[in-house]
Design a protein around this motif. Structure first.
Motif, short mmCIF file in Angstrom:
data_model
loop_
_atom_site.label_atom_id
_atom_site.label_comp_id
_atom_site.label_asym_id
_atom_site.label_seq_id
_atom_site.Cartn_x
_atom_site.Cartn_y
_atom_site.Cartn_z
N SER A 353 39.62 -20.36 84.84
CA SER A 353 39.29 -21.09 86.05
C SER A 353 39.68 -22.56 86.00
O SER A 353 39.58 -23.26 87.00
N ILE A 354 40.11 -23.03 84.83
CA ILE A 354 40.46 -24.45 84.69
C ILE A 354 41.64 -24.79 85.60
O ILE A 354 42.66 -24.11 85.60
N VAL A 355 41.47 -25.85 86.39
CA VAL A 355 42.55 -26.33 87.24
C VAL A 355 43.34 -27.42 86.51
O VAL A 355 44.56 -27.41 86.47
N GLN A 356 42.62 -28.36 85.93
CA GLN A 356 43.23 -29.40 85.14
C GLN A 356 42.51 -29.49 83.80
O GLN A 356 41.30 -29.32 83.74
N GLY A 357 43.25 -29.77 82.75
CA GLY A 357 42.64 -29.86 81.43
C GLY A 357 43.23 -28.84 80.48
O GLY A 357 44.11 -28.05 80.83
N THR A 358 42.72 -28.85 79.27
CA THR A 358 43.25 -27.97 78.22
C THR A 358 42.47 -26.67 78.18
O THR A 358 41.24 -26.67 78.22
N ARG A 359 43.19 -25.59 78.09
CA ARG A 359 42.54 -24.27 78.00
C ARG A 359 42.22 -23.98 76.53
O ARG A 359 43.01 -23.39 75.81
N GLN A 360 41.02 -24.41 76.14
CA GLN A 360 40.63 -24.33 74.74
C GLN A 360 40.47 -22.90 74.24
O GLN A 360 40.52 -22.65 73.04
N ALA A 361 40.25 -21.95 75.15
CA ALA A 361 39.97 -20.57 74.74
C ALA A 361 41.23 -19.73 74.57
O ALA A 361 41.13 -18.55 74.26
N ASN A 362 42.42 -20.30 74.77
CA ASN A 362 43.64 -19.50 74.66
C ASN A 362 43.79 -18.87 73.28
O ASN A 362 44.10 -17.68 73.15
N THR A 363 43.56 -19.67 72.24
CA THR A 363 43.67 -19.12 70.88
C THR A 363 42.66 -18.01 70.65
O THR A 363 42.96 -16.99 70.04
N MET A 364 41.44 -18.20 71.14
CA MET A 364 40.42 -17.17 71.00
C MET A 364 40.85 -15.89 71.70
O MET A 364 40.74 -14.79 71.15
N ILE A 365 41.36 -16.00 72.91
CA ILE A 365 41.80 -14.82 73.67
C ILE A 365 42.92 -14.09 72.93
O ILE A 365 42.95 -12.85 72.89
N ASN A 366 43.82 -14.84 72.32
CA ASN A 366 44.93 -14.23 71.60
C ASN A 366 44.54 -13.68 70.24
O ASN A 366 45.32 -12.96 69.62
N SER A 367 43.35 -14.03 69.75
CA SER A 367 42.95 -13.63 68.40
C SER A 367 42.27 -12.27 68.33
O SER A 367 42.05 -11.74 67.24
N CYS A 368 41.92 -11.70 69.47
CA CYS A 368 41.31 -10.36 69.47
C CYS A 368 42.35 -9.33 69.04
O CYS A 368 43.49 -9.35 69.49
N SER A 369 41.95 -8.39 68.20
CA SER A 369 42.87 -7.35 67.74
C SER A 369 43.04 -6.23 68.75
O SER A 369 43.86 -5.32 68.55
N LEU A 370 42.26 -6.26 69.84
CA LEU A 370 42.35 -5.24 70.89
C LEU A 370 42.12 -3.83 70.35
O LEU A 370 42.65 -2.86 70.89
N CYS A 371 41.32 -3.73 69.28
CA CYS A 371 41.19 -2.43 68.62
C CYS A 371 40.13 -1.54 69.25
O CYS A 371 40.05 -0.35 68.95
N ASN A 372 39.25 -2.12 70.09
CA ASN A 372 38.22 -1.36 70.80
C ASN A 372 37.07 -0.88 69.92
O ASN A 372 36.20 -0.13 70.39
N GLN A 373 37.01 -1.30 68.67
CA GLN A 373 35.88 -0.88 67.83
C GLN A 373 34.57 -1.35 68.44
O GLN A 373 33.58 -0.60 68.47
N CYS A 374 34.54 -2.58 68.94
CA CYS A 374 33.30 -3.12 69.51
C CYS A 374 32.86 -2.30 70.71
O CYS A 374 31.66 -2.09 70.92
N THR A 375 33.81 -1.82 71.50
CA THR A 375 33.48 -1.03 72.69
C THR A 375 32.84 0.29 72.29
O THR A 375 31.87 0.75 72.91
N VAL A 376 33.35 0.91 71.24
CA VAL A 376 32.80 2.18 70.78
C VAL A 376 31.40 1.97 70.20
O VAL A 376 30.50 2.78 70.41
N ILE A 377 31.20 0.87 69.51
CA ILE A 377 29.89 0.58 68.91
C ILE A 377 28.87 0.22 69.98
O ILE A 377 27.70 0.59 69.89
#
Length: 777
Positions: A353-377
């Motif tokens: 939703s950031i219009v201006q400024g630094t998107r600090q969560a980009n690295t966090m978003i890219n760091s997920c392994s997308l493995c879905n283990q958490c979803t199964v648990i």
């Protein structure tokens, strides 16, 4: 079970979606004890302080929740104890005894503020806890409250409680609190219907405490009390009940007083008396708390009220601090960022939703392994991986995601798809294919010899011609949020299979299998492991087998039950005894490659690989090339199943075959195509790049450095070739080493090297994405 699939590649997450996601994370649900408490005392927080002997901090929690802690802390009928989850294990916490101990050894710590006066005169008839609580709560809200009673002192039914449990000083403290908030107390009054009518003519709302007021004096035109608002008609409210003896419930009276106060406040504001009040009083909770591993510790205090400080600390220490966090317990990603799904999705929403400024969560978003283990648990199947992946796609599309996180992985994919590595052939000597062997780019890069031997075995033992295709399934583009690239790869794959006559695709990679099954239509695809399991005369393994091994299922095989079973069948057939361990199979975690984690967050990728390897103490057996290579890099003894089925005679220890690294994977893929073309198809016309003949001399520590910095030997050769063409470099006069740079596409590579008779000695290298003036187009 709840499962949510969505596609928001065209627009960011909106508030409605955010709320829907947040509602399915139960971590912030009340603990069982607090949910059962009609006034929702934070028992969990109270216990945490009591276990540390911090009585004043524990008392602060009671002061915040209880209207009169000096009274209720001593006489509460504690329905929280019946709800305590320890009842399922041994017996509940002695919450009543601990509250008694706290209020007996402390005085008031937290004084809640009083809001400025805002009008509204409220009369409260009665002297019980309902009347006292309602008057206090209304006074704190800035309302003028008056208690009128025929009794000579406040308390109602609690006056019958023995002084050893509820001393006079406790009741006096309650009266002092009411007076401090300017509650008017008028006692010894004759209460009749006529007197009530006279007094209520000049007020805005009325509450009747049924603990001390007879039903006979209530307004004649009253209606049955609404269970939510306690409204009995007009400006009148009634609550508290007249339960006595064993059925007497102080906490119910307090809860009724609090409910009535809120209803009167709404009445004075002309607001709905019943809307959005489902959270009041005792409620149910969706919280899930596992008791696995929790020690049995029965009460040692026998529910006594008078505890010693040592007993109080020990008893409070039995609290397991109920929470869910089941996904966080197993997920290195969530642990690293100190998030659970509800807070994670909120940060992703804010980042988008950031219009201006630094998107600090980009690295966090890219760091997920997308493995879905958490979803199964997760008890509610919270789709963390899908949220992160589609967030990447949206941010890439909006040009808010820097390409650096995934650029190397996408270039690696492009290399696998290039003419240097890709191959599509019918079985030698044939012009049609019933099957098409697709080993996958990672197996080709990790162990090319096993690709050749397994392909030859399929050709010899399958009833039908077996073609071969060396390529990539495109999953790096899918993980990187690049749908256009992903669709292009799948289209090329589909066209290739069509050109071969639509054979059944046999893949050795569980990631490829999952991609092809989900995203391609009309293509028959199966697993190499299922095919091998169905064949007779498997090759007898000549490799030395450990006594027991642990099969490490890849995260992408979570929904591939037949594949997992075939792997275990094959192990049994060649004499490998398997140790099954928790958090494998459907609960398998990632090795750090999934979702391109190790490219976006290298340290987290390494921790994730290490955590997976530590799931079992036994030597490991993988059937995913990346699982094997990443786990062996952490020091885990592990082999690939094909290493045992088709062992390489030149490898001494299958469990210690090193990770080839990024440069090695590139070299292996290119040489695999060349070797198959030469040995099976007698093709020898290969065009090589002019820099490929440059010989490099690299020590192991420099190779490790290059791997960590995602620099390939190919990149180093390009730099040296460029220098040899234009003779532009720096020289260090102290050691005569050269420092040179070259920017082939978007990355500038710097190499420190020296020239020797046998080649170029590489001492150091690094890269950056800054464009220097001389490199400007």
């Amino acid at each position: 079970m709840w499962f949510f699939h969505f596609n928001r590649s065209r627009c960011p997450m909106d508030q409605k979606q955010l709320r829907e996601f947040e509602s399915h994370c139960i971590q912030e649900e009340h603990p069982y004890c607090t949910a059962a408490c009609p006034i929702h005392v934070d028992v969990r927080g109270f216990m945490a302080f009591m276990a540390k002997g911090k009585l004043k901090d524990a008392r602060k929690i009671l002061d915040r929740s209880m209207p009169f802690p000096e009274i209720l802390g001593r006489i509460c009928d504690h329905p929280c104890e019946q709800a305590c989850i320890r009842n399922q294990l041994d017996e509940s916490l002695n919450i009543h005894g601990l509250e008694f101990h706290c209020v007996s050894n402390t005085s008031q710590v937290l004084k809640l503020p009083k809001l400025p006066g805002k009008g509204g005169k409220v009369l409260v008839f009665g002297s019980g806890l309902t009347a006292m609580t309602a008057a206090l709560d209304l006074a704190r809200k800035g309302r003028q409250s008056t208690i009128i009673s025929s009794a000579s002192e406040l308390g109602g039914s609690i006056l019958e409680i023995d002084d050893t449990i509820l001393p006079l000083e406790s009741r006096e403290t309650a009266v002092q609190m009411l007076e401090r908030y300017d509650v008017t107390i008028t006692l010894n009054q004759k209460i009749t219907p006529e007197r009530i009518t006279e007094l209520t003519n000049d007020c805005d709302a009325v509450l009747f405490d049924l603990d001390t007021i007879s039903l006979d004096i209530l307004p004649a035109d009253r209606i049955e009390a609404d269970p939510i608002s306690l409204h009995i008609g007009g400006k009148n409210f009634a609550g508290g009940g007249s339960l006595t003896g064993e059925n007497f419930s102080p906490i119910k009276q307090v809860a009724d007083g609090r409910r009535a106060a809120l209803s009167i406040e709404r009445f004075l504001q002309n607001a709905s008396l019943t809307a959005q009040r489902t959270g009041e009083g005792a409620t149910t909770t969706r919280l899930y708390t596992s008791l696995e591993g929790v020690a049995v510790l029965p009460q040692k205090t026998q529910k006594e009220q008078h505890l010693s400080p040592e007993e109080a600390t020990e008893e409070a220490g039995r609290c397991i601090q109920c929470e869910c966090m089941e996904c966080v317990k197993q997920c290195q990603f969530l642990q690293a960022y100190k998030e659970y799904p509800k807070t994670l999705v909120r940060k992703i929403f804010n980042n988008e939703s950031i219009v201006q400024g630094t998107r600090q969560a980009n690295t966090m978003i890219n760091s997920c392994s997308l493995c879905n283990q958490c979803t199964v648990i997760c008890p509610n199947d919270f789709p963390v991986a899908e949220v992160c992946r589609t967030a990447r796609e949206q941010l890439v599309q909006a040009k808010h995601m820097p390409p650096s996180a995934h650029e190397f992985a996408l270039e690696d994919m492009a290399f696998s798809l290039s003419d240097t590595c890709s191959l599509l052939k019918h079985q030698p000597g044939t012009d049609s294919s019933q099957y098409l062997y697709f080993p996958g780019c990672q197996l080709s890069g990790s162990s090319p010899e096993t690709v050749i031997r397994s392909y030859q075995f399929l050709c010899d033992h399958l009833d039908g011609n077996v073609g071969i295709m060396l390529s990539c399934c495109g999953i790096p583009a899918h993980w990187a949020g690049q749908p256009t690239q992903f669709e292009q790869v799948l289209t090329a794959f589909t066209d290739a299979v069509n050109s071969m006559g639509m054979p059944t695709v046999i893949t050795a990679c569980s990631s490829c299998l999952s991609i092809f099954k989900e995203f391609t239509d009309d293509i028959s695809v199966t697993s190499l492991w299922e095919v091998l399991d169905s064949l007779e005369n498997l090759p007898a393994s000549t490799a030395e087998l450990p006594s027991t091994m642990a099969v490490f299922d890849p995260c992408t095989a979570r929904e591939q039950k037949l594949v997992r079973q075939s792997v275990r069948n094959l192990c049994s057939k060649i004499g490998i005894e398997i140790d099954e361990f928790p958090f494998n199979a459907e609960l398998a975690d990632c090795c750090g490659y999934g979702g391109l984690m190790q490219f976006a967050n290298q340290n987290l990728g390494e921790r994730t690989a290490k955590a997976k390897g530590e799931r079992s103490p036994h030597p490991g057996l993988a059937y995913c090339a990346m699982c094997r290579d990443n786990l062996v890099s952490t020091g885990k003894p592990i082999a690939h199943l094909l290493d045992f089925l088709f062992p390489d005679p030149d490898v001494n220890s299958l469990l210690e075959r090193p990770n080839p690294g990024f440069s090695g994977r590139h070299e292996n893929r290119a040489r695999l195509k060349q070797k198959i073309s030469e040995s099976l198809f007698q093709e020898t016309d290969f065009t090589t790049a002019p820099h490929s003949a440059i010989e490099l001399l690299i020590e192991p520590q420099v190779i490790e450095l290059m791997n960590r910095r995602h620099i390939l030997e190919e990149d180093v050769r390009k730099v040296i070739h460029h220098v040899n063409q234009n003779r532009s470099y720096f020289i260090n006069p102290e050691n005569n080493r050269r420092l040179a740079k070259y920017r082939p596409i978007r990355v500038t590579y710097w190499v420190e090297y020296s020239e020797e008779d046998s080649g170029y000695r590489i001492h150091n290298c690094y890269s950056h994405r800054m464009v220097l003036p001389e490199d400007q187009p």
